[in-house]
Design a protein around this motif. Structure first.
Motif, PDB file in Angstrom:
ATOM      1  N   ASP A 169       0.834  -1.199   0.000  1.00 26.10           N
ATOM      2  CA  ASP A 169       0.000   0.000   0.000  1.00 26.10           C
ATOM      3  C   ASP A 169       0.875   1.257   0.000  1.00 26.10           C
ATOM      4  N   GLY A 170       0.508   2.225  -0.832  1.00 31.57           N
ATOM      5  CA  GLY A 170       1.319   3.430  -0.972  1.00 31.57           C
ATOM      6  C   GLY A 170       1.439   4.222   0.313  1.00 31.57           C
ATOM      7  N   ARG A 171       0.335   4.290   1.097  1.00 29.31           N
ATOM      8  CA  ARG A 171       0.378   5.030   2.360  1.00 29.31           C
ATOM      9  C   ARG A 171       1.300   4.326   3.352  1.00 29.31           C
ATOM     10  N   ASP A 172       1.169   3.011   3.442  1.00 26.58           N
ATOM     11  CA  ASP A 172       2.043   2.265   4.346  1.00 26.58           C
ATOM     12  C   ASP A 172       3.506   2.402   3.939  1.00 26.58           C
ATOM     13  N   TYR A 173       3.762   2.369   2.627  1.00 29.92           N
ATOM     14  CA  TYR A 173       5.134   2.502   2.119  1.00 29.92           C
ATOM     15  C   TYR A 173       5.751   3.825   2.559  1.00 29.92           C
ATOM     16  N   ALA A 174       4.980   4.918   2.418  1.00 25.76           N
ATOM     17  CA  ALA A 174       5.498   6.243   2.769  1.00 25.76           C
ATOM     18  C   ALA A 174       5.678   6.396   4.264  1.00 25.76           C
ATOM     19  N   LEU A 175       4.701   5.931   5.049  1.00 30.73           N
ATOM     20  CA  LEU A 175       4.748   6.141   6.506  1.00 30.73           C
ATOM     21  C   LEU A 175       5.771   5.247   7.197  1.00 30.73           C
ATOM     22  N   ASN A 176       6.025   4.084   6.632  1.00 26.76           N
ATOM     23  CA  ASN A 176       6.898   3.119   7.304  1.00 26.76           C
ATOM     24  C   ASN A 176       8.234   2.931   6.595  1.00 26.76           C
ATOM     25  N   PHE A 177       8.562   3.875   5.746  1.00 23.72           N
ATOM     26  CA  PHE A 177       9.835   3.752   5.015  1.00 23.72           C
ATOM     27  C   PHE A 177      10.980   3.753   6.024  1.00 23.72           C
ATOM     28  N   PRO A 178      11.894   2.794   5.908  1.00 20.24           N
ATOM     29  CA  PRO A 178      12.957   2.694   6.938  1.00 20.24           C
ATOM     30  C   PRO A 178      13.948   3.846   6.851  1.00 20.24           C
ATOM     31  N   ALA A 179      14.295   4.383   8.003  1.00 17.10           N
ATOM     32  CA  ALA A 179      15.320   5.438   8.042  1.00 17.10           C
ATOM     33  C   ALA A 179      16.656   4.834   7.677  1.00 17.10           C
ATOM     34  N   ARG A 180      17.484   5.631   7.036  1.00 15.51           N
ATOM     35  CA  ARG A 180      18.800   5.142   6.632  1.00 15.51           C
ATOM     36  C   ARG A 180      19.754   5.209   7.808  1.00 15.51           C
TER      37      ARG A 180
END
Length: 282
Positions: free
Chosen positions: A271-282
Motif C-alpha cells: 500500500d502506498g500510504r504504508d510505504y510512505a509512513l513506514n519507510f525505513p530510516a537510513r
C-alpha cells in the motif's frame, strides 16, 4: 531536444597533490568531470567561469589542463581574481583571447551569441573592466545581428548579491557595465557568473542570472554585514543548462551527494500510504 551546456566555476586548483582548506580540489574536479562524462556527455560544451587556480601558478594551470583533458566535451576557460592572465593564456588553449590580450571572446550557438568577459584585476580580489575591455564588449554587442540574443558570462557579479564580504569584492565598474549593456538589455537572455561560491538565482534588472557553488570550498551564507567572512565544506555543484527558443533552465547538481535514492512508488502489493509512513530510516 533543448540545447545543453555545462556551467562549472571556482575550481581553485593548486599544484598536484596539494590540498586546499582540507579538501583536494583536483579530486573534486575529477569527480565533477567523471559525473559529466557519465550523465551529461551530450552537452555541447562546458564553461568554467574563473578561479581556475588558487594562486595562478604554472603548475596549477598544468594540473587544471590535465584534469580537463578527461572531459568528453569541449570547454571554455575564463579567469577570476585568483588567476593570472598571461600564465592562463600560456597554459590553456581553451581560454579565449581578444585583440588586447584579455581573456575575452564569443561563441556562436543556435540560441544566440555567448559572450565571455575578463573581469580580472591582478592587484585586487575585486573585479575590474578597463576601457579596452568595455570597448570590446560594446563593439561585440553592437556588431551582432539585430535579431541575435546574447548569453553573457563573467567571474564577478556586476551588482550586490547581499553577502557583504563578497559584495566588497564585486565588479568595481558596476555603473559603467550597466551603461555599456543598456542598449542591449532586452536581448540578454541570461547572465552567468562565479566568484561567490553560492547557489544564487534572480534577475539583474530584467536580466535573469544564476551562479553556483564551486567545485572545492564554498562561502558560508550570511547576510549580516558585521558577521565574519566564513568558508565552508558545503557540497560542490555544477550546472546543467537547457535552452530552447522560449526557455532557459538551470539545474544545479550536487555531484558528490550520496543521500539515499528510492522509488516514489511502492513495490508491488504494498500500500502506498504504508510505504510512505513506514519507510525505513537510513
Amino acid at each position: 531536444m533543448p540545447f545543453k551546456f555545462i556551467h562549472l566555476t571556482d575550481t581553485h586548483l593548486a599544484n598536484p597533490g596539494s590540498t586546499l582548506y582540507g579538501l583536494d580540489p583536483r579530486a573534486r574536479l575529477d569527480a565533477a568531470i567523471a559525473d559529466i562524462n557519465k550523465h551529461q556527455s551530450d552537452a555541447a560544451f562546458a564553461v568554467v567561469t574563473g578561479d581556475l587556480t588558487h594562486w595562478g601558478e604554472a603548475e596549477s594551470y598544468a594540473n587544471f589542463a590535465d584534469a580537463m583533458a578527461a572531459l568528453k566535451i569541449p570547454y571554455i576557460a575564463m579567469v577570476g581574481n585568483h588567476d593570472r592572465r598571461v600564465t592562463c593564456l600560456d597554459a590553456l588553449k581553451a581560454a579565449p583571447r581578444d585583440p588586447n590580450g584579455f581573456v575575452q571572446g564569443t561563441r556562436t550557438t543556435e540560441h544566440g551569441l555567448f559572450v565571455f568577459l575578463d573581469t580580472l584585476d591582478e592587484t585586487s580580489h575585486a573585479g575590474e573592466m578597463c576601457a579596452k575591455r568595455f570597448d570590446w564588449l560594446a563593439k561585440t554587442l553592437a556588431n551582432a545581428p539585430a535579431d541575435q540574443p546574447f548569453v553573457v558570462f563573467m567571474h564577478h557579479p556586476p551588482f550586490p548579491i547581499g553577502v557583504h564580504a563578497m559584495d566588497e569584492i564585486g565588479l568595481k565598474q558596476s555603473t559603467e557595465f550597466a551603461e555599456v549593456i543598456a542598449p542591449h538589455r532586452s536581448r540578454i537572455r541570461h547572465l552567468f557568473f562565479g566568484h561567490v561560491h553560492r547557489p544564487i538565482f534572480g534577475s539583474y534588472g530584467k536580466i535573469p542570472f544564476s551562479t553556483l557553488r564551486g567545485t572545492n570550498h564554498q562561502v558560508w551564507f550570511e547576510l549580516d554585514a558585521g558577521a565574519p567572512h566564513l568558508a565552508s565544506h558545503e557540497p560542490p555543484a555544477y550546472g546543467v543548462v537547457l535552452i530552447d527558443d522560449e526557455n532557459l533552465v538551470v539545474h544545479s547538481h550536487d555531484f558528490l551527494d550520496t543521500s539515499l535514492r528510492f522509488p516514489f512508488e511502492p513495490p508491488a502489493g504494498v500500500d502506498g500510504r504504508d510505504y510512505a509512513l513506514n519507510f525505513p530510516a537510513r
